[in-house]
Design a protein around this motif. Sequence first.
Motif, PDB file in Angstrom:
ATOM      1  N   UNK A 173       0.824  -1.192   0.000  1.00  0.00           N
ATOM      2  CA  UNK A 173       0.000   0.000   0.000  1.00  0.00           C
ATOM      3  C   UNK A 173       0.864   1.251   0.000  1.00  0.00           C
ATOM      4  N   UNK A 174       0.401   2.261  -0.692  1.00  0.00           N
ATOM      5  CA  UNK A 174       1.053   3.566  -0.673  1.00  0.00           C
ATOM      6  C   UNK A 174      -0.023   4.627  -0.468  1.00  0.00           C
ATOM      7  N   UNK A 175       0.247   5.566   0.406  1.00  0.00           N
ATOM      8  CA  UNK A 175      -0.699   6.630   0.689  1.00  0.00           C
ATOM      9  C   UNK A 175      -0.449   7.824  -0.236  1.00  0.00           C
ATOM     10  N   UNK A 176      -1.503   8.505  -0.695  1.00  0.00           N
ATOM     11  CA  UNK A 176      -1.300   9.680  -1.553  1.00  0.00           C
ATOM     12  C   UNK A 176      -0.331  10.702  -0.962  1.00  0.00           C
ATOM     13  N   UNK A 177      -0.321  10.838   0.360  1.00  0.00           N
ATOM     14  CA  UNK A 177       0.563  11.816   1.004  1.00  0.00           C
ATOM     15  C   UNK A 177       2.038  11.479   0.825  1.00  0.00           C
ATOM     16  N   UNK A 178       2.362  10.232   0.488  1.00  0.00           N
ATOM     17  CA  UNK A 178       3.769   9.848   0.301  1.00  0.00           C
ATOM     18  C   UNK A 178       4.122   9.609  -1.162  1.00  0.00           C
ATOM     19  N   UNK A 179       3.203   9.923  -2.076  1.00  0.00           N
ATOM     20  CA  UNK A 179       3.467   9.683  -3.495  1.00  0.00           C
ATOM     21  C   UNK A 179       4.724  10.404  -3.979  1.00  0.00           C
ATOM     22  N   UNK A 180       4.997  11.600  -3.457  1.00  0.00           N
ATOM     23  CA  UNK A 180       6.171  12.342  -3.921  1.00  0.00           C
ATOM     24  C   UNK A 180       7.446  11.523  -3.701  1.00  0.00           C
ATOM     25  N   UNK A 181       7.561  10.864  -2.545  1.00  0.00           N
ATOM     26  CA  UNK A 181       8.740  10.046  -2.255  1.00  0.00           C
ATOM     27  C   UNK A 181       8.692   8.708  -2.984  1.00  0.00           C
ATOM     28  N   UNK A 182       7.522   8.093  -3.025  1.00  0.00           N
ATOM     29  CA  UNK A 182       7.388   6.771  -3.638  1.00  0.00           C
ATOM     30  C   UNK A 182       7.697   6.829  -5.132  1.00  0.00           C
ATOM     31  N   UNK A 183       7.241   7.879  -5.806  1.00  0.00           N
ATOM     32  CA  UNK A 183       7.392   7.942  -7.257  1.00  0.00           C
ATOM     33  C   UNK A 183       8.841   8.070  -7.702  1.00  0.00           C
ATOM     34  N   UNK A 184       9.741   8.387  -6.796  1.00  0.00           N
ATOM     35  CA  UNK A 184      11.153   8.427  -7.164  1.00  0.00           C
ATOM     36  C   UNK A 184      11.706   7.054  -7.509  1.00  0.00           C
ATOM     37  N   UNK A 185      11.062   6.010  -6.996  1.00  0.00           N
ATOM     38  CA  UNK A 185      11.612   4.658  -7.142  1.00  0.00           C
ATOM     39  C   UNK A 185      10.658   3.672  -7.811  1.00  0.00           C
ATOM     40  N   UNK A 186       9.367   3.782  -7.526  1.00  0.00           N
ATOM     41  CA  UNK A 186       8.428   2.704  -7.865  1.00  0.00           C
ATOM     42  C   UNK A 186       7.271   3.202  -8.723  1.00  0.00           C
ATOM     43  N   UNK A 187       6.774   2.355  -9.622  1.00  0.00           N
ATOM     44  CA  UNK A 187       5.507   2.677 -10.276  1.00  0.00           C
ATOM     45  C   UNK A 187       4.374   2.635  -9.240  1.00  0.00           C
ATOM     46  N   UNK A 188       3.445   3.569  -9.350  1.00  0.00           N
ATOM     47  CA  UNK A 188       2.269   3.592  -8.489  1.00  0.00           C
ATOM     48  C   UNK A 188       1.060   3.218  -9.344  1.00  0.00           C
ATOM     49  N   UNK A 189       0.440   2.109  -9.003  1.00  0.00           N
ATOM     50  CA  UNK A 189      -0.764   1.659  -9.695  1.00  0.00           C
ATOM     51  C   UNK A 189      -1.923   1.619  -8.705  1.00  0.00           C
ATOM     52  N   UNK A 190      -3.120   1.576  -9.246  1.00  0.00           N
ATOM     53  CA  UNK A 190      -4.322   1.549  -8.417  1.00  0.00           C
ATOM     54  C   UNK A 190      -5.073   0.249  -8.661  1.00  0.00           C
ATOM     55  N   UNK A 191      -5.676  -0.248  -7.589  1.00  0.00           N
ATOM     56  CA  UNK A 191      -6.435  -1.495  -7.713  1.00  0.00           C
ATOM     57  C   UNK A 191      -7.767  -1.353  -7.005  1.00  0.00           C
ATOM     58  N   UNK A 192      -8.809  -1.869  -7.650  1.00  0.00           N
ATOM     59  CA  UNK A 192     -10.150  -1.796  -7.072  1.00  0.00           C
ATOM     60  C   UNK A 192     -10.316  -2.859  -5.999  1.00  0.00           C
ATOM     61  N   UNK A 193     -10.863  -2.447  -4.872  1.00  0.00           N
ATOM     62  CA  UNK A 193     -11.167  -3.362  -3.770  1.00  0.00           C
ATOM     63  C   UNK A 193     -12.664  -3.624  -3.808  1.00  0.00           C
ATOM     64  N   UNK A 234       4.187   5.506  11.939  1.00  0.00           N
ATOM     65  CA  UNK A 234       2.812   5.038  12.087  1.00  0.00           C
ATOM     66  C   UNK A 234       1.837   6.204  12.051  1.00  0.00           C
ATOM     67  N   UNK A 235       2.213   7.307  12.680  1.00  0.00           N
ATOM     68  CA  UNK A 235       1.369   8.489  12.656  1.00  0.00           C
ATOM     69  C   UNK A 235       1.197   9.026  11.240  1.00  0.00           C
ATOM     70  N   UNK A 236       2.301   9.064  10.484  1.00  0.00           N
ATOM     71  CA  UNK A 236       2.234   9.522   9.104  1.00  0.00           C
ATOM     72  C   UNK A 236       1.370   8.594   8.260  1.00  0.00           C
ATOM     73  N   UNK A 237       1.521   7.290   8.487  1.00  0.00           N
ATOM     74  CA  UNK A 237       0.738   6.317   7.732  1.00  0.00           C
ATOM     75  C   UNK A 237      -0.747   6.441   8.060  1.00  0.00           C
ATOM     76  N   UNK A 238      -1.059   6.623   9.331  1.00  0.00           N
ATOM     77  CA  UNK A 238      -2.460   6.753   9.738  1.00  0.00           C
ATOM     78  C   UNK A 238      -3.059   8.042   9.183  1.00  0.00           C
ATOM     79  N   UNK A 239      -2.315   9.135   9.262  1.00  0.00           N
ATOM     80  CA  UNK A 239      -2.806  10.389   8.698  1.00  0.00           C
ATOM     81  C   UNK A 239      -3.035  10.241   7.189  1.00  0.00           C
ATOM     82  N   UNK A 240      -2.101   9.561   6.526  1.00  0.00           N
ATOM     83  CA  UNK A 240      -2.244   9.353   5.091  1.00  0.00           C
ATOM     84  C   UNK A 240      -3.452   8.510   4.752  1.00  0.00           C
TER      85      UNK A 240
END
Length: 241
Positions: A33-53, A146-152
């Motif tokens: 899982x990746x939170x939108x609030x961390x996309x700026x950091x995540x996108x430096x390394x990994x593709x971000x895809x979305x999946x329907x639950x 954990x706080x950042x993840x919960x806020x995200x």
Amino acid sequence: MADHAVLTAEAHRTLRVRTDRAAELGDGVMCCLAMPAEFRDVQNEYPILFRHNSERDGFTALAMFGFETDENLFLEDDVWDARHRPLAMEIQPFLIGGADSAGAKQVHVDMASPRIVPRSGGDEGIRVFDELGRPTPYLEKIAERLGLLDDGYQGATDFFDALRRYDLLEPLTLDVTLDDGSTNRLVGYHVIDEDRLRALDAAALGDLHAGGHLMPIFMALASLANLGELIARKNRRVAHG
């Protein structure tokens, strides 16, 4: 099977956690899982895809590490080859639990996690509490994450509602032919519909901007450039056996 417990100094005074990286420690996964609030950091390394639950009739965002179940192409010889790891990987084996009587979120720990050092493990791993029962710097860092993840997580609902409101997700099927002729397929995922995003009027774009959603949308789009590097990692893995 998970064994979640509220983390306390009384019950877990001597608890130690392994922080090295290895497939057997839970790092051998295709995505997290990746939170939108961390996309700026995540996108430096990994593709971000979305999946329907389907169970929740909503979407989640995923940082992709590979093309097959249990495949992490960033994990090589027990080293995670990236400058950043998503929060969902960094906080293991901890998680946010329910609120206590004072309304504060509790830190839980999965005692069944392979990262938990058994009592016979000696000095292996990092202590969670010191000799006086105070949180170690390691635990303080975990609590921050954990706080950042919960806020995200709390903020993600508005983000996905906005994507749905403007119909900004489109299905993705990606067929990858590797250098050895074998094929891999990513199916069942979604990406931002760039054409639809470009077609939005000023009012819609203003609404997305006011909600703080334009930045993660652009970061998710930018992350797709990492698909080429992910394919290159797969080719190197296959070539080296």
